[in-house]
Design a protein around this motif. Structure first.
Motif, PDB file in Angstrom:
ATOM      1  N   GLU A 129      11.961 -45.086  43.225  1.00 37.79           N
ATOM      2  CA  GLU A 129      11.020 -44.644  44.372  1.00 37.79           C
ATOM      3  C   GLU A 129      11.100 -42.536  44.337  1.00 37.79           C
ATOM      4  O   GLU A 129      11.983 -42.844  44.652  1.00 37.79           O
ATOM      5  N   GLN A 130       9.953 -41.892  44.414  1.00 37.40           N
ATOM      6  CA  GLN A 130      10.271 -40.746  43.742  1.00 37.40           C
ATOM      7  C   GLN A 130      11.065 -40.065  45.399  1.00 37.40           C
ATOM      8  O   GLN A 130      11.524 -38.670  44.988  1.00 37.40           O
ATOM      9  N   ALA A 131      10.121 -39.875  45.882  1.00 35.57           N
ATOM     10  CA  ALA A 131       9.915 -39.465  47.232  1.00 35.57           C
ATOM     11  C   ALA A 131      11.179 -39.711  47.998  1.00 35.57           C
ATOM     12  O   ALA A 131      12.066 -38.510  48.283  1.00 35.57           O
ATOM     13  N   THR A 140      13.579 -37.502  45.903  1.00 36.50           N
ATOM     14  CA  THR A 140      13.645 -36.583  46.263  1.00 36.50           C
ATOM     15  C   THR A 140      14.744 -35.514  47.394  1.00 36.50           C
ATOM     16  O   THR A 140      15.309 -35.445  47.221  1.00 36.50           O
ATOM     17  N   ASN A 193      -0.108 -34.653  45.853  1.00 35.55           N
ATOM     18  CA  ASN A 193       0.133 -35.988  45.732  1.00 35.55           C
ATOM     19  C   ASN A 193       1.589 -35.589  46.768  1.00 35.55           C
ATOM     20  O   ASN A 193       2.498 -34.796  46.779  1.00 35.55           O
ATOM     21  N   ASN A 218       4.549 -37.238  46.492  1.00 32.09           N
ATOM     22  CA  ASN A 218       5.881 -37.135  46.396  1.00 32.09           C
ATOM     23  C   ASN A 218       6.277 -35.476  45.211  1.00 32.09           C
ATOM     24  O   ASN A 218       7.414 -35.519  45.276  1.00 32.09           O
ATOM     25  N   TYR A 219       5.227 -34.518  45.426  1.00 36.30           N
ATOM     26  CA  TYR A 219       5.575 -32.974  45.441  1.00 36.30           C
ATOM     27  C   TYR A 219       4.767 -32.416  46.543  1.00 36.30           C
ATOM     28  O   TYR A 219       5.336 -30.906  46.752  1.00 36.30           O
ATOM     29  N   TYR A 266       2.766 -37.171  35.516  1.00 35.85           N
ATOM     30  CA  TYR A 266       2.582 -36.938  37.220  1.00 35.85           C
ATOM     31  C   TYR A 266       1.703 -35.917  37.051  1.00 35.85           C
ATOM     32  O   TYR A 266       1.329 -35.315  36.558  1.00 35.85           O
TER      33      TYR A 266
END
Length: 301
Positions: A33-35, A38, A101, A103-104, A216
Motif C-alpha cells: 500500500e503506497q500511502a 510513504t 492521486n 498516493n502522490y 502510476y
C-alpha cells in the motif's frame, strides 16, 4: 539470496538502529500500500535505508521481480498538451493546490521551487517540500504530529529540445531514485495562465510514470497562492475537461502549514515496534519485499 549484502547496512547501524530497523518493520506492515509506505519513509527514511533497498532489490537482484513489466501506459500521451511552452514561466515558487492521486498528490503543505539549471532553460532543479501527517489516536480527527520532507529532482524540459526523442510530446520528464528505487515520470502541461486577462497564474500538470511497483499517474494544479484563486477555477476546469480529467475528482490540498502539531523528524520523537529478526521482516511473509512487489514468491522464475 546473499545475506551478507542484506546485513551490511544493518551492521553499519548497530550503534543507532532506530530508523533502519523500524523503517524495515514499518514497510513490512504496508503489504504494497503506497500511502502507508510513504508514511514509513517520511518517519524512518534515511540514506542507509535507501541504499539498502537499492542494493538488494535493483543492483544485486537479491529479490526476483518482473523483468519485462509492461510500462506502455506511461507513453500514452495527453492530446491537449500545450504545443508551445515557455519554461521560464516555471521559475520560482509554486504551491500545489489541488491533486488527483491520493498516493502522490495530496500531502499537506506542498511547495515546489524551480531554478534553471541550464542556460537554455532545458533543465530545472525542482526543490520539493511536503508534510506527511501522523494520524491521531483512535476516535480523534486531529493528527498527532507531522514529518517534513525536502528533496530535489532534476527536470528535463523536452518542449525546448526539438531533437530529443519525444514520441508522446511530453512537456518534461524526470528520472532518478526515490526511497532507494528507480522511477521515471513524464509530465504534461495541459493548461496554464500567465496571470493575464484577469486569470490568476496557474499550471495544470498531468503525469504518468513507473517504478518497480508498476505504472502510476495523476494530476495536480500549481498556483502562486496556497489556495487556487476562485477566478482561476473556470480556466482550470476547462483545461481539465480537454485533457479528459474530471476536476470534481480533485481534492484541495491543505497548505495552511499549521504549527499546532509536533514535527516528528527527530528520531527521538518517533515510535514504532522494535524488531530483532529484521531479516524475516524483509523477506518473510508480509515483509518489505511484499511492499515492493506484492505476491512475488515463486511467480517470476
Amino acid at each position: 539470496m546473499n545475506k551478507n549484502i542484506l546485513l551490511r547496512p544493518y551492521l553499519r547501524l548497530r550503534s543507532n538502529p532506530f530508523s533502519f530497523d523500524k523503517g524495515v518493520s514499518c514497510l513490512g506492515r504496508c503489504k504494497g500500500e503506497q500511502a502507508c509506505a510513504t508514511r514509513c519513509f517520511a518517519e524512518f527514511g534515511s540514506e542507509d535505508l535507501n541504499a539498502w533497498l537499492s542494493c538488494t532489490i535493483e543492483e544485486n537482484g537479491c529479490v526476483k521481480v518482473p523483468k519485462n513489466a509492461d510500462n506502455s501506459a506511461e507513453d500514452i500521451a495527453f492530446p491537449s498538451t500545450l504545443t508551445k511552452f515557455n519554461p521560464s514561466t516555471l521559475e520560482g515558487k509554486w504551491y500545489k493546490t489541488d491533486g488527483l492521486n491520493p498516493n502522490y498528490d495530496l500531502f499537506d503543505c506542498q511547495t515546489n521551487v524551480f531554478t534553471a539549471a541550464a542556460p537554455d532553460a532545458s533543465e530545472f532543479d525542482m526543490d520539493i517540500f511536503f508534510r506527511v501527517l501522523r494520524p491521531g489516536p483512535p476516535g480523534s480527527d486531529r493528527p498527532s504530529g507531522f514529518w517534513e520532507n525536502a528533496l530535489t529532482e532534476r527536470m528535463v524540459v523536452d518542449a525546448v529540445l526539438p531533437d530529443a526523442k519525444n514520441p508522446t510530446k511530453r512537456t518534461m520528464h524526470t528520472e532518478g531514485k526515490m526511497f532507494g528505487l528507480s522511477f521515471n515520470e513524464n509530465w504534461y502541461i495541459v493548461g496554464e495562465s500567465d496571470g493575464s486577462k484577469d486569470v490568476p497564474a496557474f499550471k495544470l500538470v498531468a503525469y504518468k510514470g513507473h517504478t518497480l511497483q508498476g505504472n502510476y499517474e495523476g494530476a495536480f494544479v500549481y498556483a502562486k497562492e496556497p489556495v487556487l484563486p476562485e477566478k482561476a477555477l473556470p480556466a482550470v476546469r476547462e483545461a481539465a475537461t480537454r485533457a479528459g480529467l474530471d476536476f470534481n475528482s480533485f481534492t484541495k490540498i491543505n497548505n495552511s502549514c499549521s504549527m499546532d502539531g509536533q514535527a516528528l523528524n527527530d528520531p527521538s520523537a518517533g515510535t514504532g515496534t522494535s524488531t530483532t529478526d529484521w531479516v524475516d521482516l524483509v523477506v518473510g511473509e508480509g515483509g518489505v519485499i511484499d511492499w515492493v512487489v506484492p505476491g512475488w514468491r515463486g511467480e517470476y522464475n
